[in-house]
Design a protein around this motif. Structure first.
Motif, mmCIF file in Angstrom:
data_model
loop_
_atom_site.group_PDB
_atom_site.id
_atom_site.type_symbol
_atom_site.label_atom_id
_atom_site.label_comp_id
_atom_site.label_asym_id
_atom_site.label_seq_id
_atom_site.Cartn_x
_atom_site.Cartn_y
_atom_site.Cartn_z
ATOM 1 N N VAL A 102 0.830 -1.205 0.000
ATOM 2 C CA VAL A 102 0.000 0.000 0.000
ATOM 3 C C VAL A 102 0.866 1.257 0.000
ATOM 4 C CG1 VAL A 102 -1.658 1.358 1.340
ATOM 5 C CG2 VAL A 102 -1.977 -1.115 1.089
ATOM 6 N N ILE A 103 1.855 1.298 0.877
ATOM 7 C CA ILE A 103 2.699 2.496 0.992
ATOM 8 C C ILE A 103 3.515 2.719 -0.279
ATOM 9 C CG2 ILE A 103 4.637 3.522 2.244
ATOM 10 C CD1 ILE A 103 3.583 2.010 4.742
ATOM 11 N N LEU A 104 4.122 1.657 -0.796
ATOM 12 C CA LEU A 104 4.959 1.813 -1.991
ATOM 13 C C LEU A 104 4.125 2.091 -3.238
ATOM 14 C CD1 LEU A 104 7.615 -0.964 -1.331
ATOM 15 C CD2 LEU A 104 7.971 1.512 -1.305
ATOM 16 N N TYR A 105 2.926 1.553 -3.309
ATOM 17 C CA TYR A 105 2.063 1.857 -4.460
ATOM 18 C C TYR A 105 1.687 3.337 -4.460
ATOM 19 C CZ TYR A 105 -1.692 1.681 -7.869
ATOM 20 O OH TYR A 105 -2.483 1.910 -8.975
ATOM 21 N N VAL B 190 12.502 6.714 -14.610
ATOM 22 C CA VAL B 190 11.226 6.910 -13.913
ATOM 23 C C VAL B 190 10.042 6.556 -14.801
ATOM 24 C CG1 VAL B 190 9.738 8.568 -12.750
ATOM 25 C CG2 VAL B 190 12.217 8.687 -12.441
ATOM 26 N N GLY B 191 9.998 7.133 -15.987
ATOM 27 C CA GLY B 191 8.854 6.908 -16.872
ATOM 28 C C GLY B 191 8.671 5.464 -17.266
ATOM 29 N N GLU B 192 9.778 4.727 -17.420
ATOM 30 C CA GLU B 192 9.687 3.326 -17.831
ATOM 31 C C GLU B 192 9.452 2.381 -16.655
ATOM 32 O OE1 GLU B 192 12.169 5.343 -18.388
ATOM 33 O OE2 GLU B 192 12.466 5.610 -20.558
ATOM 34 N N SER B 193 10.019 2.687 -15.484
ATOM 35 C CA SER B 193 9.982 1.755 -14.362
ATOM 36 C C SER B 193 8.708 1.835 -13.531
ATOM 37 C CB SER B 193 11.188 1.983 -13.443
ATOM 38 O OG SER B 193 12.388 1.673 -14.097
ATOM 39 N N VAL B 194 8.125 3.021 -13.400
ATOM 40 C CA VAL B 194 6.940 3.183 -12.556
ATOM 41 C C VAL B 194 5.782 2.292 -13.002
ATOM 42 C CG1 VAL B 194 5.126 4.793 -11.851
ATOM 43 C CG2 VAL B 194 7.518 5.465 -11.670
ATOM 44 N N PRO B 195 5.420 2.253 -14.315
ATOM 45 C CA PRO B 195 4.319 1.363 -14.718
ATOM 46 C C PRO B 195 4.582 -0.107 -14.411
ATOM 47 C CG PRO B 195 4.842 2.934 -16.462
ATOM 48 C CD PRO B 195 5.938 3.039 -15.456
ATOM 49 N N VAL B 196 5.849 -0.530 -14.499
ATOM 50 C CA VAL B 196 6.185 -1.916 -14.180
ATOM 51 C C VAL B 196 6.108 -2.141 -12.682
ATOM 52 C CG1 VAL B 196 7.938 -3.718 -14.382
ATOM 53 C CG2 VAL B 196 7.705 -2.009 -16.188
ATOM 54 N N PHE B 197 6.635 -1.193 -11.920
ATOM 55 C CA PHE B 197 6.679 -1.337 -10.467
ATOM 56 C C PHE B 197 5.284 -1.410 -9.860
ATOM 57 C CE2 PHE B 197 6.848 0.653 -6.228
ATOM 58 C CZ PHE B 197 7.646 -0.279 -5.602
ATOM 59 N N ARG B 198 4.362 -0.588 -10.341
ATOM 60 C CA ARG B 198 3.033 -0.568 -9.740
ATOM 61 C C ARG B 198 2.270 -1.871 -9.980
ATOM 62 N NH1 ARG B 198 -0.489 3.628 -13.546
ATOM 63 N NH2 ARG B 198 -0.529 2.346 -15.426
ATOM 64 N N ILE C 40 4.106 -5.014 -10.426
ATOM 65 C CA ILE C 40 4.854 -6.130 -9.853
ATOM 66 C C ILE C 40 4.854 -6.123 -8.327
ATOM 67 C CG2 ILE C 40 7.173 -5.108 -9.677
ATOM 68 C CD1 ILE C 40 8.238 -7.691 -10.956
ATOM 69 N N ILE C 41 4.698 -4.955 -7.698
ATOM 70 C CA ILE C 41 4.809 -4.868 -6.242
ATOM 71 C C ILE C 41 3.690 -5.645 -5.547
ATOM 72 C CG2 ILE C 41 3.470 -2.733 -6.044
ATOM 73 C CD1 ILE C 41 6.582 -3.819 -3.998
ATOM 74 N N VAL D 77 -5.343 2.061 4.001
ATOM 75 C CA VAL D 77 -5.403 2.628 2.647
ATOM 76 C C VAL D 77 -5.754 4.117 2.655
ATOM 77 C CG1 VAL D 77 -6.613 2.544 0.436
ATOM 78 C CG2 VAL D 77 -5.846 0.416 1.514
ATOM 79 N N PRO D 78 -6.866 4.532 3.286
ATOM 80 C CA PRO D 78 -7.167 5.972 3.258
ATOM 81 C C PRO D 78 -6.134 6.817 4.006
ATOM 82 C CG PRO D 78 -8.695 4.802 4.705
ATOM 83 C CD PRO D 78 -7.932 3.762 3.947
ATOM 84 N N VAL D 79 -5.585 6.283 5.100
ATOM 85 C CA VAL D 79 -4.565 7.032 5.840
ATOM 86 C C VAL D 79 -3.335 7.263 4.967
ATOM 87 C CG1 VAL D 79 -2.931 6.908 7.766
ATOM 88 C CG2 VAL D 79 -5.335 6.326 8.128
ATOM 89 N N THR D 80 -2.923 6.252 4.210
ATOM 90 C CA THR D 80 -1.748 6.377 3.351
ATOM 91 C C THR D 80 -1.992 7.366 2.218
ATOM 92 O OG1 THR D 80 -1.180 4.072 3.835
ATOM 93 C CG2 THR D 80 -0.061 5.105 1.989
ATOM 94 N N VAL D 81 -3.167 7.296 1.617
ATOM 95 C CA VAL D 81 -3.506 8.238 0.538
ATOM 96 C C VAL D 81 -3.530 9.671 1.062
ATOM 97 C CG1 VAL D 81 -5.295 8.937 -1.091
ATOM 98 C CG2 VAL D 81 -4.776 6.505 -0.784
ATOM 99 N N LEU D 82 -4.137 9.873 2.244
ATOM 100 C CA LEU D 82 -4.199 11.216 2.829
ATOM 101 C C LEU D 82 -2.816 11.737 3.202
ATOM 102 C CD1 LEU D 82 -7.348 10.901 5.123
ATOM 103 C CD2 LEU D 82 -7.134 12.293 3.057
ATOM 104 N N SER D 83 -1.909 10.827 3.533
ATOM 105 C CA SER D 83 -0.572 11.255 3.962
ATOM 106 C C SER D 83 0.186 11.989 2.865
ATOM 107 C CB SER D 83 0.235 10.038 4.425
ATOM 108 O OG SER D 83 0.619 9.227 3.327
ATOM 109 N N THR D 84 -0.150 11.721 1.608
ATOM 110 C CA THR D 84 0.558 12.392 0.506
ATOM 111 C C THR D 84 0.270 13.887 0.481
ATOM 112 O OG1 THR D 84 -1.265 11.895 -1.026
ATOM 113 C CG2 THR D 84 0.532 10.300 -0.904
ATOM 114 N N ASN D 85 -0.859 14.293 1.085
ATOM 115 C CA ASN D 85 -1.201 15.714 1.167
ATOM 116 C C ASN D 85 -0.700 16.363 2.452
ATOM 117 O OD1 ASN D 85 -2.669 15.639 -1.295
ATOM 118 N ND2 ASN D 85 -4.434 14.768 -0.201
#
Length: 486
Positions: free
Chosen positions: A312-315, A330-338, A340-341, A436-444
């Motif tokens: 959850v945190i890394l996604y 960044v542009g190539e690895s992020v779509p793969v990472f999201r 595979i994680i 999940v909601p706590v992690t999403v809110l943490s980005t703000n």
């Protein structure tokens, strides 16, 4: 002999590995990839995974068999050690013959073969080290094994760190230096581990015993097969990427996949550490007909807390994480990472239920599930790699791991008799619903460097785990009966 708590030994093992291995994988390994470039590292990564496909030949299941057998019958240590060391070297010769025959057959040449030799040598040394350590953990010397488990990585960090950042050479870092550093580190660690085992065993000389070799191989074959099958569906993605795609993009795509896979692989090591303690523990408990449900429940809770929190945190923080590690990809690895994680969750459960089934000797069932995993992995890779390249392999990886984990879970319920209601399902759902909601809110809220944000959210996830009852301290305190060295 002192009685030690299961959770104490587990926490010690994880603590030591958390001090060392993340820096190796996310510091040194990432530093090497950024220094040599995606193409050179992609070649190394595909050759490394190619060599891993044949690891079964190096081991033939003897490590898991030895761990389980010595844990149940410690008096056999002397007999097995004197003969198995010779057997391991014989298997090493066979491994080199097979791997280079196949390499030549599929078109590896020149520098590829030269690099493959050193990678294969490191695989032999790594497998031999794991065998020596299996004797230490089978004797329930978990504190000693915890230290040995990080020694090789500490030495690799020292050697590679000097070459990367120590200004000891004016030449650009070469991928060969990375491989040679691993060779030196494995040799030193093997010497230390072997000295510890020899203090516990009254070994006088190595003993050639053909009949014993055949018996051990026969008994170990089911373990060897599961090692081969699991290696195939876990490691074949990058090999297929490098072989199936056009030559001008194959190594780069393998490098992109490696950048996303590297973080998953680092986290998988934490889940793997559970199996290091659980295999001999489950083996002894099942032989003595003890109730394994409390250990399963506690391990399930801890693995769920770890894997779901990490995913959850890394996604949510995927872009800044990849940007920090691989600023040029960044542009190539992020779509793969999201993609595979998410495999971390089923892989973590595999290390619980697969280890339980291994300790029980349910190898036929495990091999069938692994074979199903290979079919799924190869099929999905063949369908998606031409269209989605590295992202296709990420999808194949998750589909495979999820299927295998689900099948192993069902087998554990049926064969071992784990009551499904004994697992904390409601607490797991509650934990996810809060995290999940706590992690999403943490980005703000958290406007810090990504490393600090990750550490804060990891602490928050742990607090949520305690608050929702997913981590049960009373259940952990009840888990005792572990024996350690004097």
């Amino acid at each position: 002999m002192k009685q030690k708590d299961f959770v104490f030994n587990l926490c010690l093992l994880i603590f030591l590995n958390l001090l060392v291995k993340p820096f190796w994988m996310l510091g040194v390994d990432v530093g090497v990839q950024n220094s040599v470039g995606a193409g050179s590292y992609g070649l190394y990564f595909s050759l490394f995974n190619f060599a891993m496909l044949f690891n079964m030949v190096l081991d033939m299941g003897t490590t898991n068999f030895n761990n389980r057998n010595i844990a149940r019958n410690t008096q056999l240590l002397d007999k097995h050690l004197s003969s198995l060391i010779i057997l391991r070297f014989l298997l090493g010769v066979v491994y080199f013959v097979i791997i280079f025959a196949v390499a030549l057959l599929i078109g590896y040449r020149g520098f590829q073969l030269e690099l493959l030799f050193w990678i294969a040598l490191n695989q032999f040394l790594s497998a031999f080290l794991l065998y020596v350590r299996s004797n230490i953990s089978a004797l329930l010397m978990f504190k000693t094994d915890s230290i040995i488990s990080v020694t090789d990585r500490l030495l690799m960090i020292l050697f590679c760190g000097m070459l990367l950042w120590g200004n000891v050479t004016d030449q650009p870092f070469k991928i060969e230096w990375f491989v040679w550093s691993q060779t030196a580190a494995y040799l030193i660690t093997i010497a230390i581990a072997l000295a510890i085992v020899l203090r516990k065993a009254s070994l006088r000389r190595l003993h050639w015993n053909t009949a014993f070799f055949l018996v051990i191989i026969k008994k170990s074959l089911p373990y060897a097969l599961i090692t081969l099958l699991m290696s195939c569906y876990y490691r074949i993605d990058s090999v297929m990427l490098e072989r199936l795609l056009p030559q001008d993009i194959s190594a780069t795509q393998a490098g992109i996949y490696a950048s996303a896979f590297r973080l998953l692989d680092a986290l998988v090591m934490i889940a793997y550490l559970f199996s290091v303690i659980l295999l001999p523990l489950f083996s002894k408990m099942l032989k003595q007909k003890e109730n394994v449900v409390p250990v399963v429940r506690t391990s399930f809770s801890l693995l769920f807390l770890f894997s779901v929190s990490a995913v959850v945190i890394l996604y949510v923080y995927r872009t800044p994480v990849i940007q920090t590690l691989y600023p040029e990809l960044v542009g190539e690895s992020v779509p793969v990472f999201r993609l595979i994680i998410f495999g971390l969750i089923p892989i973590s459960m595999n290390y619980l239920f697969g280890t339980l089934l291994t300790a029980n000797g349910s190898m036929k069932q495990l091999n069938i599930t692994a074979a199903i995993g290979i079919v799924i992995n190869v099929t999905v890779n063949l369908l998606l790699i031409p269209r989605m390249m590295a992202c296709g392999s990420a999808v194949a990886s998750f589909c495979t791991q999820f299927t295998v984990a689900f099948l192993q879970f069902l087998l554990a319920l049926r064969i071992i008799g784990i009551p499904i209601k004994s697992l904390p399902w409601f607490r797991c759902l509650l934990f996810v619903a809060v995290l999940v909601p706590v992690t999403v809110l943490s980005t703000n809220i958290l406007h810090l460097h990504v490393v600090w944000s990750l550490l804060i959210m990891a602490a928050v996830a742990l607090v949520i785990g305690f608050a929702t009852g997913l981590v049960d301290l009373r259940g952990m305190k009840d888990l005792s009966g572990m024996r350690d060295e004097k």
